[in-house]
Design a protein around this motif. Structure first.
Motif, short mmCIF file in Angstrom:
data_model
loop_
_atom_site.label_atom_id
_atom_site.label_comp_id
_atom_site.label_asym_id
_atom_site.label_seq_id
_atom_site.Cartn_x
_atom_site.Cartn_y
_atom_site.Cartn_z
N VAL A 1 -40.69 16.47 14.54
CA VAL A 1 -41.60 15.71 15.39
C VAL A 1 -42.17 14.51 14.63
CG1 VAL A 1 -43.77 15.78 16.67
CG2 VAL A 1 -42.18 17.69 16.82
N VAL A 2 -42.55 14.71 13.35
CA VAL A 2 -43.09 13.61 12.54
C VAL A 2 -42.06 12.49 12.39
CG1 VAL A 2 -43.81 12.97 10.22
CG2 VAL A 2 -44.77 14.99 11.29
N LEU A 3 -40.82 12.85 12.09
CA LEU A 3 -39.78 11.84 11.93
C LEU A 3 -39.58 11.04 13.22
CD1 LEU A 3 -37.13 13.83 9.85
CD2 LEU A 3 -38.60 11.96 9.06
N GLY A 4 -39.58 11.73 14.35
CA GLY A 4 -39.42 11.02 15.63
C GLY A 4 -40.58 10.08 15.92
N LEU A 5 -41.80 10.53 15.65
CA LEU A 5 -42.98 9.69 15.88
C LEU A 5 -42.99 8.45 14.99
CD1 LEU A 5 -45.86 12.26 16.31
CD2 LEU A 5 -45.05 10.65 18.02
#
Length: 438
Positions: free
Chosen positions: A115-119
C-alpha cells in the motif's frame, strides 16, 4: 516492512491460555491506564507543538500545517489503522487460543508495504496537482506528506503487534517517542518562523514512534508470537476485516480531523481552516486519550469474547462507554465555562471563536467516545460491516450539514459534528444490542 516487524517479534515469551483464570479474564480496560497516561503525556506534547506553531506562524501559515496534519492522518488512519486493528485482533484471538501468530505479522507487514509503495507512486506522479489542491502550490509540503504517510504506516503496524501481544507499556513508549520527536524537531521555531520546519516535525515523528519501542523491546518480544501450529493467516483474511474497518476509519477521520479539508474544499481560506482546526483541537483531549484506549480495548474485547459469555462481554462494553461518556462531559463544562478565553490564551488574540460552537464541539466529543466504544465491541465480534454502515452514515450527515446549512464555517462544523455523533451513537448502540442478544 514485514521482515523488520517479524524479525523483532517472532521470538518473544509465549502468551497462551494456560495461565491462571485471573490472567485470562481481563476486563475491556486491561492495560488501559498505561495507555491513558501515555496518551495524556503525548496529547500534552501535541498541544504544545500546535500552540507553538500557531503562535509563531500565524493563522495563514498555520492553516497549511492544519491541512497537512488533517490530510496525512486522514490517509494514514483510513488505510493503516484498520491494519493495526486487524493485527491486534488476530494476534489477541490466536494467542488466547495458544496458536502461533507469526503469519499474522508477515501478512499484514507485506500488505502494508504494498500500500505504501502504491501511494508514494501516485503521490509523485500527481505531486503538482496535490500541491495546488492542498498547499497553495507548495510542492515541498506534498513530499513531506508522502514521507509522513510512509512513516506512520510502519508505526501503525508496529502498534498492532505491540497491543496484540499485550505489551501496553511498549505501546505507550511509542506514543511518547512520537510526541517528543515532533516537539524536539520543532524546537527551533522558538527562534525562527519556518513553515517547512514545522511540516517536517509533523511528518518525521511517526517513524520515531515506530522504531523506538521495537528497539527497546526486542528481547522482551522474543518468542511472544510462538504457539501451537495454526492455519496460515492469509492476506484475504486481513482484507475481509480491514476493508469495512477502513470505511470506519475514513468516516472517523472526516468527523474528527477533516474539518480543515471541508473548509478548504468549500472555498474557505487557509486562515479560516487554521481557526477551525484550533477550535477542534481545544476540545479534543478525550479523543487523544481514547485513540490509545481503543487500541487496548479491541484486543481485550476480542480475548474476552473467547473466554467469557455474552453477558460479561456486554457489561464490560456498557461500563466502558459510560465511563468515557462521563469523561467527555467534562469537556462540555470546560467549553461552556472558559472555552473562548482559553482559545485566545493558548493560540493568541487572532483565534477568537464563540462559546456556543465550542460547547457543541465538546458535546460531539462526548458522544464520539461512547460511540467508538460500541464500535470497538462490534469489531471484536467480527461485525465490522455493520459498524461501517453506521459510521459512513454519520460522516455523510456531517458533510451534508456543513455544505447545506447556512452559517459560518465553525458553526456548521460544530452543529454537524454534534448531530452526526448523536445519530452514530444511537445506531451503534442498536446494532450492538441486537448482536449481543442474538
Amino acid at each position: 516492512m514485514a521482515k523488520m516487524l517479524v524479525g523483532v517479534t517472532t521470538q518473544a515469551a509465549s502468551v497462551g491460555v494456560t495461565d491462571a483464570p485471573a490472567r485470562e479474564r481481563r476486563p475491556a480496560l486491561a492495560g488501559a491506564w498505561v495507555v491513558s497516561l501515555a496518551m495524556l503525556g503525548s496529547g500534552g506534547l501535541i498541544y504544545a507543538f500546535h500552540v507553538l506553531a500557531a503562535r509563531v506562524l500565524g493563522p495563514s501559515a498555520y492553516g497549511q500545517i492544519a491541512v497537512l496534519w488533517a490530510a496525512m492522518f486522514l490517509v494514514v488512519i483510513v488505510l493503516f489503522r484498520p491494519l493495526e486493528q486487524t493485527t491486534s485482533r488476530a494476534l489477541a484471538d490466536r494467542l488466547a487460543r495458544g496458536e502461533d501468530g507469526t503469519t499474522v505479522v508477515r501478512a499484514i507487514g507485506t500488505l502494508s508495504a504494498l500500500v505504501v509503495l502504491g501511494l508514494c507512486a501516485f503521490g509523485l506522479v500527481f505531486s503538482a496537482q496535490l500541491a495546488e489542491l492542498l498547499f497553495e502550490g507548495n510542492r515541498t509540503l506534498t513530499y513531506l506528506l508522502l514521507a509522513g504517510i510512509a512513516g506512520y504506516a510502519v508505526a501503525y503496524v508496529s502498534r498492532g503487534v505491540l497491543v496484540g501481544v499485550r505489551w501496553f507499556r511498549g505501546y505507550g513508549f511509542g506514543l511518547m517517542a512520537d510526541a517528543v520527536a515532533r516537539l524536539a524537531i520543532a524546537a527551533p521555531l522558538l527562534f525562527v518562523a519556518s513553515l517547512d520546519l514545522a511540516a517536517t516535525a509533523v511528518t518525521v515523528a511517526g517513524l520515531a514512534g515506530a522504531l523506538a519501542p521495537l528497539a527497546l523491546g526486542r528481547k522482551r518480544l522474543r518468542h511472544a508470537l510462538r504457539g501451537s501450529a495454526a492455519p496460515r493467516f492469509r492476506r484475504r483474511s486481513a482484507f475481509a476485516f480491514a476493508a469495512p474497518a477502513s470505511a470506519i476509519a475514513a468516516a472517523d477521520q472526516l468527523l474528527v480531523n477533516g474539518s480543515p479539508l471541508l473548509v478548504v474544499f468549500g472555498g474557505g481560506t487557509a486562515k479560516t481552516a487554521g481557526l477551525v482546526f484550533a477550535a477542534t483541537m481545544l476540545v479534543r483531549v478525550p479523543v487523544f486519550v481514547f485513540q490509545g484506549l481503543a487500541s487496548s480495548i479491541l484486543p481485550n474485547l476480542a480475548r474476552l469474547n473467547v473466554v467469557e459469555d455474552a453477558a460479561a462481554f456486554r457489561h464490560a462494553v456498557v461500563h466502558t462507554a459510560l465511563v468515557l461518556l462521563a469523561a467527555g462531559s467534562i469537556i462540555v463544562g470546560f467549553a461552556a465555562a472558559a472555552g473562548p478565553e482559553s482559545m485566545k490564551l493558548l493560540y493568541g488574540g487572532d483565534f477568537a471563536v464563540g462559546r456556543t460552537e465550542l460547547v457543541l464541539l465538546g458535546a460531539g466529543v462526548a458522544l464520539y467516545l461512547a460511540a467508538t466504544t460500541f464500535s470497538q465491541a462490534l469489531l471484536a465480534l467480527g461485525r465490522s460491516g455493520s459498524a461501517a454502515c453506521a459510521w459512513v452514515t454519520a460522516a455523510t450527515l456531517f458533510t451534508a450539514i456543513y455544505f447545506l446549512v447556512p452559517g459560518g464555517e465553525l458553526t456548521r462544523i460544530a452543529v454537524g459534528f454534534a448531530v452526526a455523533m448523536l445519530v452514530d451513537l444511537a445506531a451503534l448502540a442498536w446494532l450492538l444490542a441486537r448482536r449481543t442478544r442474538a
